[in-house]
Scaffold this active site. Structure first.
Site: not given
Ligand code: ADP
Ligand code: F6P
Length: 319
Positions: A11, A72, A103, A126, A128, A130, A172
């Protein structure tokens, strides 16, 4: 290490362009040649590789998205495809690859380096946030600021109508966007995937508060923390209040990067080029307590990201 390439993968995130700029300018200033690759690993597989110069990165520091585009690319999971992709780099005598992504992109980079001998360095990009090995990823700060802008606007209208606002944000499996935007936006409730919650209890709290005169509140819901329609039904039923759902979606992924993200982009990019010049491979760049760090990819990916419980508890106290 005199010739290396750069790509963005997974992303997109605000600050990726500022980071491409930093890598390109730093590489050239250190006497290297640097090549861009279109659309992440898809472009690597296709051989969409082109030399970049200082002008290629003019006027991009302030732009969201990524000038290199991203994709992707599922076929990159196949070792034979990765082998063929390495040949595309060798045609240009390119010995190293900087990967800006999350990741998944780092995992692909690690396999690629181990199998082909091409040096890789990862930069965390990213929204996120994360990745456990780094305090922050590129794009997170800008995304949270975008959510804050939305919460501020929503509050104005929700308060005027005595309504409840349910704001759904990205994340998510990681609740950082919800947690940080919830704290800084003064949300009454923050729902994250990492921590279970009791929606009946929340509805009951809202009901009691409404009876005491607090007629409006904001709930921030992370993508992976529940279904907005189910939550709405329960709260409306138990409180009698009118609840409006706002799904922010991809609005969070765009926009001009914040000061924090531009600074991070510059520092990450310069460090990634240094690591390339040192001839190291399988390293990921990060930031810990405001110091730029680098770590082995496998070690970094083995760490499990956890929610900051101290911040979560503080949020509850302040709400
Ligand atoms: P992110 O990097 O943001 O986590 P993805 O998980 O979609 O995003 O991964 C980005 C790309 O990285 C994938 O499209 C694929 O090309 C590559 N990738 C992800 N996982 C692997 C894997 N296990 N092996 C090889 N390549 C992978
Ligand atoms: O990883 C970044 C992210 O924006 C997540 O927060 C979100 O769940 C996902 O990407 C959305 O992916 P896509 O743009 O492919 O729908």
């Amino acid at each position: 290490m005199k010739k290396f390439a750069i790509l963005t993968s997974g992303g997109d995130a605000p600050g990726m362009n500022a980071c491409i700029r930093a890598c390109v300018r730093s590489a050239i200033n250190n006497g290297c040649e640097i090549y861009g690759i279109d659309r992440g690993y898809a472009g690597l597989v296709k051989g969409d590789i082109f030399q970049m110069d200082t002008k290629s990165v003019c006027d991009i520091i302030q732009r969201g998205g990524t000038i290199l585009k991203t994709a992707r690319c599922l076929e990159f999971k196949d070792p034979a495809v990765r082998k063929a992709a390495a040949e595309n780099l060798r045609k240009h005598d390119i010995e190293g690859l900087i990967v800006i992504g999350g990741d998944g992109s780092f995992t692909g980079a690690k396999y690629f380096s181990d199998e082909t001998g091409i040096n890789v360095v990862g930069i965390p990009g990213t929204i996120d946030n994360d990745l456990a090995y780094t305090d922050y990823t590129l794009g997170f700060d800008t995304a949270v600021n975008t959510v804050l802008w939305a919460i501020n606007n929503l509050r104005d209208t929700m308060t005027s109508h005595d309504r409840i606002s349910l704001v759904k944000v990205m994340g998510r499996s990681c609740g950082d966007i919800a947690l940080y935007s919830g704290i800084c936006g003064g949300a009454e409730y923050i729902l994250v995937p990492e921590i279970p919650y009791d929606i009946q209890k929340i509805a009951n709290d809202i009901k009691i508060n409404r009876e005491r005169g607090k007629t409006s509140s904001v709930i921030v819901l992370a993508e992976g923390a529940g279904n907005e329609n189910e939550i709405k039904t329960i709260i409306q039923l138990l409180t009698g209040a009118d609840l409006k759902i706002t799904i922010l979606g991809h609005i969070q992924r765009g926009g001009s990067p914040s000061m924090q993200d531009r600074m991070l982009a510059a520092r990450f990019g310069v460090r990634a080029v240094e690591i390339m010049l040192e001839g190291k491979t399988n390293r990921v760049i990060g930031i810990k307590q405001n110091e730029i760090i680098d770590q082995d990819i496998t070690e970094a990916m083995a760490l499990k990201k956890e929610i900051n419980k101290q911040l979560y508890d503080m949020a509850k106290e302040l709400c």
